[in-house]
Scaffold this motif. Structure first.
Motif, PDB file in Angstrom:
ATOM      1  N   GLY B 129       0.828  -1.200   0.000  1.00  0.00           N
ATOM      2  CA  GLY B 129       0.000   0.000   0.000  1.00  0.00           C
ATOM      3  C   GLY B 129       0.857   1.241   0.000  1.00  0.00           C
ATOM      4  N   ASP B 130       1.631   1.381  -1.046  1.00  0.00           N
ATOM      5  CA  ASP B 130       2.531   2.524  -1.185  1.00  0.00           C
ATOM      6  C   ASP B 130       2.951   2.598  -2.640  1.00  0.00           C
ATOM      7  OD1 ASP B 130       4.627   4.391   0.493  1.00  0.00           O
ATOM      8  OD2 ASP B 130       5.469   3.619  -1.375  1.00  0.00           O
ATOM      9  N   SER B 131       2.919   3.788  -3.202  1.00  0.00           N
ATOM     10  CA  SER B 131       3.094   3.888  -4.649  1.00  0.00           C
ATOM     11  C   SER B 131       4.528   3.624  -5.115  1.00  0.00           C
ATOM     12  CB  SER B 131       2.601   5.234  -5.152  1.00  0.00           C
ATOM     13  OG  SER B 131       3.201   6.272  -4.443  1.00  0.00           O
ATOM     14  N   HIS B 132       5.493   3.609  -4.218  1.00  0.00           N
ATOM     15  CA  HIS B 132       6.872   3.370  -4.663  1.00  0.00           C
ATOM     16  C   HIS B 132       7.287   1.896  -4.609  1.00  0.00           C
ATOM     17  CE1 HIS B 132       6.682   7.682  -4.093  1.00  0.00           C
ATOM     18  NE2 HIS B 132       7.426   7.679  -5.166  1.00  0.00           N
ATOM     19  N   THR B 133       6.285   1.046  -4.587  1.00  0.00           N
ATOM     20  CA  THR B 133       6.518  -0.399  -4.591  1.00  0.00           C
ATOM     21  C   THR B 133       7.295  -0.839  -5.831  1.00  0.00           C
ATOM     22  OG1 THR B 133       4.477  -0.598  -3.347  1.00  0.00           O
ATOM     23  CG2 THR B 133       5.315  -2.614  -4.321  1.00  0.00           C
ATOM     24  N   SER B 348      15.241   8.268   2.089  1.00  0.00           N
ATOM     25  CA  SER B 348      14.044   7.782   1.372  1.00  0.00           C
ATOM     26  C   SER B 348      14.323   6.463   0.661  1.00  0.00           C
ATOM     27  CB  SER B 348      13.507   8.791   0.359  1.00  0.00           C
ATOM     28  OG  SER B 348      14.133   8.628  -0.890  1.00  0.00           O
ATOM     29  N   CYS B 349      13.241   5.815   0.258  1.00  0.00           N
ATOM     30  CA  CYS B 349      13.387   4.531  -0.431  1.00  0.00           C
ATOM     31  C   CYS B 349      14.085   4.691  -1.784  1.00  0.00           C
ATOM     32  CB  CYS B 349      12.029   3.868  -0.606  1.00  0.00           C
ATOM     33  SG  CYS B 349      10.824   4.886  -1.466  1.00  0.00           S
ATOM     34  N   THR B 350      14.260   5.908  -2.253  1.00  0.00           N
ATOM     35  CA  THR B 350      14.978   6.130  -3.512  1.00  0.00           C
ATOM     36  C   THR B 350      16.493   6.055  -3.301  1.00  0.00           C
ATOM     37  OG1 THR B 350      13.230   7.741  -3.954  1.00  0.00           O
ATOM     38  CG2 THR B 350      15.014   7.607  -5.560  1.00  0.00           C
ATOM     39  N   GLY B 408      13.934   5.381   8.565  1.00  0.00           N
ATOM     40  CA  GLY B 408      12.513   5.626   8.313  1.00  0.00           C
ATOM     41  C   GLY B 408      12.325   6.508   7.095  1.00  0.00           C
ATOM     42  N   CYS B 409      11.062   6.833   6.809  1.00  0.00           N
ATOM     43  CA  CYS B 409      10.739   7.654   5.636  1.00  0.00           C
ATOM     44  C   CYS B 409      11.143   9.110   5.843  1.00  0.00           C
ATOM     45  CB  CYS B 409       9.250   7.580   5.333  1.00  0.00           C
ATOM     46  SG  CYS B 409       8.722   5.927   4.832  1.00  0.00           S
ATOM     47  N   SER B 410      11.111   9.535   7.099  1.00  0.00           N
ATOM     48  CA  SER B 410      11.616  10.846   7.451  1.00  0.00           C
ATOM     49  C   SER B 410      11.027  11.959   6.597  1.00  0.00           C
ATOM     50  CB  SER B 410      13.149  10.826   7.360  1.00  0.00           C
ATOM     51  OG  SER B 410      13.707  12.044   7.776  1.00  0.00           O
ATOM     52  N   MET B 411      11.890  12.815   6.072  1.00  0.00           N
ATOM     53  CA  MET B 411      11.425  14.010   5.383  1.00  0.00           C
ATOM     54  C   MET B 411      10.925  13.738   3.963  1.00  0.00           C
ATOM     55  SD  MET B 411      13.214  17.642   4.894  1.00  0.00           S
ATOM     56  CE  MET B 411      13.847  17.957   6.518  1.00  0.00           C
ATOM     57  N   CYS B 412      10.915  12.489   3.540  1.00  0.00           N
ATOM     58  CA  CYS B 412      10.300  12.195   2.248  1.00  0.00           C
ATOM     59  C   CYS B 412       8.822  12.524   2.297  1.00  0.00           C
ATOM     60  CB  CYS B 412      10.493  10.732   1.869  1.00  0.00           C
ATOM     61  SG  CYS B 412       9.638  10.293   0.361  1.00  0.00           S
ATOM     62  N   ILE B 413       8.182  12.288   3.427  1.00  0.00           N
ATOM     63  CA  ILE B 413       6.726  12.442   3.503  1.00  0.00           C
ATOM     64  C   ILE B 413       6.284  13.384   4.599  1.00  0.00           C
ATOM     65  CG2 ILE B 413       6.416  10.340   4.900  1.00  0.00           C
ATOM     66  CD1 ILE B 413       3.805   9.981   3.043  1.00  0.00           C
ATOM     67  N   SER B 430      14.929  12.300  -2.192  1.00  0.00           N
ATOM     68  CA  SER B 430      13.682  11.537  -2.233  1.00  0.00           C
ATOM     69  C   SER B 430      13.055  11.615  -3.624  1.00  0.00           C
ATOM     70  CB  SER B 430      12.743  12.043  -1.133  1.00  0.00           C
ATOM     71  OG  SER B 430      12.531  13.432  -1.257  1.00  0.00           O
ATOM     72  N   ASN B 431      11.767  11.358  -3.728  1.00  0.00           N
ATOM     73  CA  ASN B 431      11.168  11.140  -5.040  1.00  0.00           C
ATOM     74  C   ASN B 431      10.020  12.060  -5.400  1.00  0.00           C
ATOM     75  OD1 ASN B 431       9.060   9.965  -3.395  1.00  0.00           O
ATOM     76  ND2 ASN B 431      10.418   8.195  -3.220  1.00  0.00           N
ATOM     77  N   ARG B 432       9.565  12.897  -4.474  1.00  0.00           N
ATOM     78  CA  ARG B 432       8.426  13.769  -4.795  1.00  0.00           C
ATOM     79  C   ARG B 432       8.707  15.191  -4.337  1.00  0.00           C
ATOM     80  NH1 ARG B 432       3.324   9.634  -3.925  1.00  0.00           N
ATOM     81  NH2 ARG B 432       3.372   8.937  -6.083  1.00  0.00           N
TER      82      ARG B 432
END
Ligand code: SF4
Lengths: 198, 468
Positions: B129-133, B348-350, B408-413, B430-432
């Motif tokens: 449930g996350d768009s960067h899958t 971030s996951c990127t 963690g996701c931190s400042m990405c979100i 990050s990605n966005r």
């Protein structure tokens, strides 16, 4: 998901265009861990005073609105984020259908997944309804028609699969659950499966 | 002879459970990753219907989005987030789902931990449930993000209703020049085809430049497929993939491993298979990329000039550029290099894996973060954090004046306490870069870890190749 075949109801009018999901359910309610209570948070910032008391003049707080299962709204209803909290809040309040001239795509998909029927009507029908806020509408999903109190009927589009789900009272999950034998047959053939419990 | 197929079609065909007239296809999911933000209502849905999780053995959870990245010795300040984290751990325990909770020694960003533990494998269907899958596509898996209803569907049935996507080949040939990284490949693609360019498609990244990328770099490329509008992005598995996976906790072992590799070797696209769409990118011509606007498609080579809205013929595009430049408070026609920044975020996951941290550290070593600039380095997982500390990278960051944080996701979100203040500029890995993504009123420049670190040192948007 409750079946949706026909519905006859008065409607709640909200004559505002571009009602976005942040208005329908403000972002600060997304850290919630349940769907419960979202009906009370529906249109929160329009509906309640700063101290949390209901604004008496806001339409959803009026007693008569509570029995109405249809929402009539301005153009481009549901724009903004993809939060499923928006249709959750609307259905918990008691709505089964929303009538507008247009809907945001993601909102439309999310609504259908949650038993809320988005009905796209031509502008003149919408105008007539806004002018006759105490009238009753009749919705027949099988024939995809909306009939208004002056006798006119219009047809509206619905994705065929989602229509089937609504008519049968199966939501997508209900439909997938019915595929149990196919799923079991598939699982029997799987090789080299992961095991996160190992 | 059967028709030549792409890897995308092969994985699709292998996962078809049912195709009934009048309904989308039903496909089987091999790995379902769950996290605290998009799952609570799905678990409640299961309870309401009296359903259990069909395949806890194909499911794995972690907390990442709302968990704070400050020191574990501090309490969680946001009680709503704390409730969400606690509920997630309760849900996983109740439904028998293995998971890494808050403060777990292996906790991390969901798209980092999947590959780290060998959960993600070639040929799989992977959802979360996350768009960067799409990140998991780096392993030759068909991996995509889903909504909360669909999380419930997969928990209950291990299946998903899906429309088949079109196939889109993104061919990247050539050799990246020094200072140019995987992040720049994907930013260049998004700038080239736009944020809607991949709508309705799954990308397959091919070409010599992609083949020579490490697994971590491949994850960076696939991670942002969604930002070009694609449903997913993947890279066919090869020796690099197998080498990365071998020996990881959940990877097959012994004879199972050999059998798996044999199966995985059948996955790559057949010679002669065709794609619905294609685009090519010349790796030799790439420069470090950076975004200047409020979507990931508003990017350019770092030596470029901010485009002038007057040069756009499409009125909608022109208006959105005008609006973006207003929000960013930037002037058309000007270079972006030299633009002062307040914050630099590496994470971030990127870009939060070892190679990303090493790249940032290579720039920061012996240098200092510019006065007045806040730099945060947030590893993608606790394991990465410990490995970086074993290599002494944390010291490099701390000595430079950067903040070294928990995973963690931190400042990405910006839903966990790490965020920009209104008006602040960040260079972020990050990605966005949407309005407010990193905090209300915050302004984001997306770039690679090298560019981010170089900008931290000078306090301005900086081409890493210009550092002496
Ligand atoms: S790091 Fe950002 S994009 Fe990645 S999973 Fe977390 S919030 Fe989503």
């Amino acid at each position: 998901m409750a079946k949706f075949t026909t519905l006859e109801s008065k409607f709640v009018s909200m004559g505002i265009d571009n009602i976005d999901t942040d208005q329908i359910i403000p972002a600060r309610f997304l850290k919630t861990i349940s769907k419960a209570g979202l009906g009370d948070q529906l249109f929160y910032d329009w509906r309640y005073e700063a101290d949390g008391s209901p604004k008496a003049d806001f339409i959803l707080n009026q007693e008569a609105s509570k029995s109405k299962a249809v929402l009539l709204a301005g153009d481009n209803f549901g724009c903004g984020s993809s939060r499923e909290h928006a249709p959750w809040a609307l259905t918990q309040y008691g709505f089964r259908a929303v009538i507008s001239t247009s809907f945001a795509d993601i909102f439309k998909g999310n609504s259908l997944k949650n038993g809320l029927l988005p009905i796209v009507v031509p502008k003149d029908i919408q105008d007539w309804l806004f002018a006759n806020p105490d009238s009753t509408v009749k919705i027949d999903l099988a024939s995809q028609t909306l009939t208004i109190a002056d006798g006119r009927s219009v047809t509206f589009p619905v994705d065929p699969f989602m229509k089937h789900c609504l008519l049968e009272g199966v939501d997508e999950l209900g439909y997938i659950l019915q595929q149990g034998p196919a799923i079991e047959a598939f699982e029997a053939k799987r090789v080299g499966s992961l095991n996160t419990l190992a | 002879m059967s028709k030549p197929r792409t890897i995308i079609e092969k994985i699709w065909d292998q996962h078809l459970v049912a195709e009934n007239p009048g309904a989308p296809a039903l496909i089987y999911i091999d790995l379902h990753l769950v996290h605290e933000v998009t799952s609570p209502q799905a678990f409640s849905g299961l309870r309401e219907r009296g359903l259990k999780v069909r395949r806890p053995d194909l499911t794995f959870g972690t907390v990442d989005h709302s968990s704070p990245t400050h020191s574990f010795s501090l309490p969680i300040l946001d009680t709503v987030a704390e409730t969400q984290i606690n509920q997630f751990e309760k849900n996983c325990t109740e439904f028998g789902i293995p998971h890494f909770g808050y403060k777990h020694e292996k906790q991390g960003i969901v798209h980092v931990i999947g590959p780290e533990h060998g959960l993600t494998q070639p040929g799989m269907t992977v959802v979360c449930g996350d768009s960067h899958t799409a990140t998991h596509g780096a392993f030759g898996a068909l991996a995509f993000g889903i909504g909360t209803s669909q999380v419930e569907h997969v928990l209950a049935t291990q299946c998903l209703l899906q429309q088949k996507s079109q196939t889109y080949e993104v061919r990247v040939d050539g050799t990246l020049k020094p200072g140019v990284s995987a992040k720049d490949i994907i930013l260049a693609l998004i700038a080239k085809i736009g944020i809607g360019g991949g709508t309705g498609c799954v990308f397959e990244f091919t070409g010599s430049a992609i083949r020579s990328l490490s697994m971590e770099e491949r994850m960076t490329v696939c991670n942002m497929a969604i930002e070009a509008g694609a449903r997913a992005g993947l890279i066919a598995p090869d020796e690099t993939t197998f080498e990365f996976l071998k020996g990881r906790t959940y990877a097959p072992k012994g004879a199972d491993w050999d059998a798996a590799v044999e199966r995985w070797k059948q996955l790559p696209t057949d010679p002669g298979a065709t794609y619905d769409k294609s685009v090519t990118i010349d790796a030799d011509a790439l420069e470090p990329m950076i975004t200047f606007g409020t979507n990931p498609g508003m990017g350019m080579p770092i030596s470029g000039h901010i485009p002038d809205p007057a040069s756009y013929s499409d009125p909608l595009e022109r208006d959105s550029l005008i609006k973006a430049l207003q929000y960013m408070n930037l002037e058309a026609g000007k270079p972006l290099t030299g633009q002062p920044v307040n914050v630099v975020f590496v994470g971030s996951c990127t870009n939060s894996r070892m190679s990303d941290l090493r790249a940032a550290a290579s720039v920061l070593k012996g240098r200092k973060v510019a006065p007045g600039v806040r730099m945060m380095v947030v590893p993608g997982s606790q394991i990465i954090k410990r490995q970086a500390e074993a290599e002494g990278l944390d010291k490099v960051f701390k000595e430079a004046g950067a903040d070294w944080r928990e995973a963690g996701c931190s400042m990405c979100i910006a839903m966990n306490g790490d965020q920009l203040s209104p008006g602040e500029y960040s260079v972020s890995t990050s990605n966005r870069n949407f309005e407010g993504r990193q905090g209300k009123g915050g302004r984001t420049f997306l770039a690679s870890p090298l560019t981010a670190a170089a900008s931290a040192v000078t306090g301005k948007v900086t081409d890493v190749r210009s550092l002496s």
